[in-house]
Structures are given as structure tokens and as C-alpha cells.
Design a protein around this motif. Structure first.
Motif, PDB file in Angstrom:
ATOM      1  N   ILE A 186       0.754  -1.117  -0.185  1.00  0.00           N
ATOM      2  CA  ILE A 186       0.083   0.060   0.028  1.00  0.00           C
ATOM      3  C   ILE A 186       0.986   1.260   0.036  1.00  0.00           C
ATOM      4  O   ILE A 186       0.521   2.226  -0.595  1.00  0.00           O
ATOM      5  N   GLY A 187       1.928   1.155   0.770  1.00  0.00           N
ATOM      6  CA  GLY A 187       2.865   2.290   0.415  1.00  0.00           C
ATOM      7  C   GLY A 187       3.397   2.851  -0.722  1.00  0.00           C
ATOM      8  O   GLY A 187       3.340   4.180  -1.159  1.00  0.00           O
ATOM      9  N   ASN A 188       3.575   1.896  -1.667  1.00  0.00           N
ATOM     10  CA  ASN A 188       3.857   2.409  -2.919  1.00  0.00           C
ATOM     11  C   ASN A 188       2.678   2.976  -3.755  1.00  0.00           C
ATOM     12  O   ASN A 188       2.642   3.583  -4.733  1.00  0.00           O
ATOM     13  N   HIS A 189       1.567   2.426  -3.437  1.00  0.00           N
ATOM     14  CA  HIS A 189       0.130   3.153  -3.933  1.00  0.00           C
ATOM     15  C   HIS A 189      -0.123   4.536  -3.325  1.00  0.00           C
ATOM     16  O   HIS A 189      -0.428   5.285  -4.030  1.00  0.00           O
ATOM     17  N   LEU A 190       0.358   4.674  -2.092  1.00  0.00           N
ATOM     18  CA  LEU A 190       0.232   6.191  -1.680  1.00  0.00           C
ATOM     19  C   LEU A 190       1.050   7.122  -2.584  1.00  0.00           C
ATOM     20  O   LEU A 190       0.710   8.115  -2.675  1.00  0.00           O
ATOM     21  N   ILE A 191       2.466   6.465  -2.626  1.00  0.00           N
ATOM     22  CA  ILE A 191       3.365   7.212  -3.699  1.00  0.00           C
ATOM     23  C   ILE A 191       2.696   7.369  -4.939  1.00  0.00           C
ATOM     24  O   ILE A 191       2.550   8.661  -5.379  1.00  0.00           O
TER      25      ILE A 191
END
Length: 321
Positions: free
Chosen positions: A71-76
Motif C-alpha cells: 500500500i505504501g507504493n500506492h500512496l506514492i
């Protein structure tokens, strides 16, 4: 041209591209069955429609956006999209996710023109820690799109101190011997590591992780007596099981209940369900009185949502700002 083969579709696509380089090819089948979801996860139709409607001088291709559960990379990716929409509204933003880029390299090499801008999605991807899944793809873009302006969005940088790290470092330096490239480090340690490669300060800049540009959606309300542990279970982790257990016991001795979670979703996350998954994770985070984590984007979400947080650094120092 749309290729509706159920066998050898990739070879067919490459052969037809060589025969007809100015005709756009699209593949809609996967293995031996037609999967509706494939049209959404492999966004070839959307990419085709966007690039067709866009002014040829106003296109940004974003390579290696996430199609996996982090999910972190989707936040980016979310923040990145909003930044371009706000500050560069005349450019058409075209996402090319990991799966698309891996399987259809020749297709995109025909599609992208020299005056298009290429953006490489931010994250902790520069270096040989995640070489096959991420860094090899970054190197491919740098090495094969030499006529394009390339922006490598904020990254953490880590090369291991062995022959493998030295080899990837050498290849990275070689790939950067080109014009029109700009690298962004997301913290000062990575910035220093890039400068240690004797890269010019003209092409290396430092700005925070893009997830920090997501606006605040809610504030923590009330108390639940719950503490969430969002601890990595991969090669980036620096926390031992013994240390985690010691922290848990102290939390429980203070009268709080411990819950284990992570910034990974339980299935794939794609462009079409990205916003929903992020909203669900934010609702979960808001249910804790305190969060203990070594995950950068968990810490960033705690900052944006104003949730008390204790953060531990990782092997690549991406939390040590």
C-alpha cells in the motif's frame, strides 16, 4: 490492431510490430482464457486511448507504478498523480504498471516518442536489494529511452557491500551517462549515497517521499486502548523477534491490547481499486491509540492522520530522515 490469440500472443505481437512499426498492437488474452480483470490490471486499452487523445508534445509516461499489495507504493502513486494533475494540467499522465512494463517492453518502446517525458515511480527501488522486481526495470528505462527526459522520483538508495552491489553500482553509473535525466533522493542518506557515486549535483536532488504530499484526510478521535504493530517481515527489517517481543510486553503491561498488521493488502492492488484499499487502511490506522512500525509509509500516514507513532529504522535507512 487487437490480438485475440490464446497462444504465443507475445511472439505474435513482436512479429507484427516489426512488420508494421506504426500500427499499435494490443493483447487482451492471458494464457488460455479471457479475463475481464486483465483489461483493468493491464491497462493497455486505457493507455492506448490516452496517448491517442493527448497532444504528442504533452505526454508523461509513468513507468513501474505498483500492481502489487504494498500500500505504501500506492500512496506514492496517488500523490504523484495528484502533483502532476495540479502542477502540469496540460500533460496527459499515462501509467504503465510493473506487469505491463515487464511483458510488453517492445510495445512501449514503439509507443513512447522522443519528446514524451518519462517518470519512474518513487520508492525504495534504487540498488540491488530489490534488483529483479524493481531495479532491473529502472535500469532498462535509463538504458533504452536515452532520447527522453527521465525523472526518477524520490527513492531510497542501497547497494550491498559485496560483489553483487559493486556490479549493480557500476551498471547504474553507466546507465546515467546520458542527457536529460534527474534523480530525486527521498532522504539525506540516499542523497549522500548518490553523491558518493560521483554523480553531478545538477542531476541529483533531495525531496521528501511523495506520500507526504497526500493531504490529511482525518484526525484521530477518542481512545481505544489498542496498539498496532506494523513490522516488516522482509529483508529490509532491522528488528529482531526478541526486541519486538520485549516492546510488546511493555505495551501490554501498560494496559493496552496489541494487534499485528502491516501495510500489505491481502490481494493485488491495481489502479482501479487503489483509492478504496488506501481508504480501508486509513480507517484501520485511526482505530489505534499508538502505532509501532518500521514501515516508512505507515509512519507517514501516522503523521498525516495525527496518530502517535514509534518508528524504527530499516536496513536501508529509509526512515532515518
Amino acid at each position: 490492431m487487437v490480438i485475440c490469440s490464446v497462444l504465443y500472443e507475445k511472439a505474435m505481437c513482436e512479429t507484427l510490430m516489426n512488420m508494421h512499426p506504426y500500427v499499435h498492437m494490443h493483447i487482451v488474452y492471458n494464457d488460455s482464457s479471457f479475463i475481464t480483470e486483465n483489461i483493468f490490471t493491464n491497462n493497455l486499452f486505457e493507455i492506448y486511448l490516452k496517448q491517442k487523445s493527448a497532444n504528442s508534445n504533452k505526454r508523461v509516461f509513468v513507468f513501474n507504478t505498483p500492481d502489487y499489495s504494498n500500500i505504501g507504493n500506492h500512496l506514492i502513486a496517488c500523490a504523484q498523480k495528484k502533483i502532476f494533475e495540479e502542477y502540469f494540467p496540460n500533460y496527459e499522465l499515462i501509467e504503465i504498471d510493473n506487469i505491463d512494463n515487464f511483458y510488453y517492453k517492445s510495445f512501449f518502446m514503439h509507443l513512447v516518442k522522443d519528446d514524451d517525458v518519462i517518470v519512474i515511480n518513487g520508492g525504495g527501488k534504487v540498488g540491488n536489494l530489490w534488483k529483479e522486481t524493481h531495479f532491473d526495470e529502472i535500469l532498462f528505462v535509463l538504458e533504452h529511452y536515452k532520447n527522453n527526459k527521465v525523472l526518477v522520483m524520490p527513492q531510497s538508495v542501497y547497494f550491498s557491500n559485496d560483489s553483487a552491489g559493486a556490479e549493480y553500482k557500476k551498471r547504474f553509473i553507466s546507465a546515467l551517462k546520458r542527457d536529460r535525466v534527474l534523480l530525486f533522493a527521498r532522504e539525506n542518506i540516499s542523497y549522500s549515497r548518490l553523491l558518493d557515486l560521483d554523480l553531478s549535483r545538477d542531476i541529483v536532488k533531495e525531496i521528501p517521499d511523495l506520500a507526504l504530499f497526500n493531504k490529511q484526510f482525518a484526525n484521530k478521535q477518542g481512545h481505544s486502548r489498542k496498539v498496532g504493530f506494523f513490522i516488516r517481515e522482509d529483508i529490509k527489517s532491522n528488528l529482531s523477534i526478541g526486541r519486538i517481543n520485549k516492546i510488546e510486553k511493555k505495551v501490554q503491561a501498560s494496559g493496552y491490547e496489541v494487534f499485528h498488521s502491516s501495510m500489505l493488502y491481502d490481494s493485488g492492488v491495481f489502479q482501479w481499486n487503489r483509492d478504496c484499499v488506501i481508504s480501508q487502511k486509513r480507517e484501520e490506522l485511526l482505530g489505534y491509540d499508538l502505532i509501532v512500525t518500521d514501515q516508512l509509509h505507515c509512519m507517514i500516514e501516522c503523521i498525516l492522520l495525527q496518530i502517535p507513532c514509534i518508528a524504527f529504522d530499516t536496513k536501508i535507512n529509509d526512515i532515518n530522515y
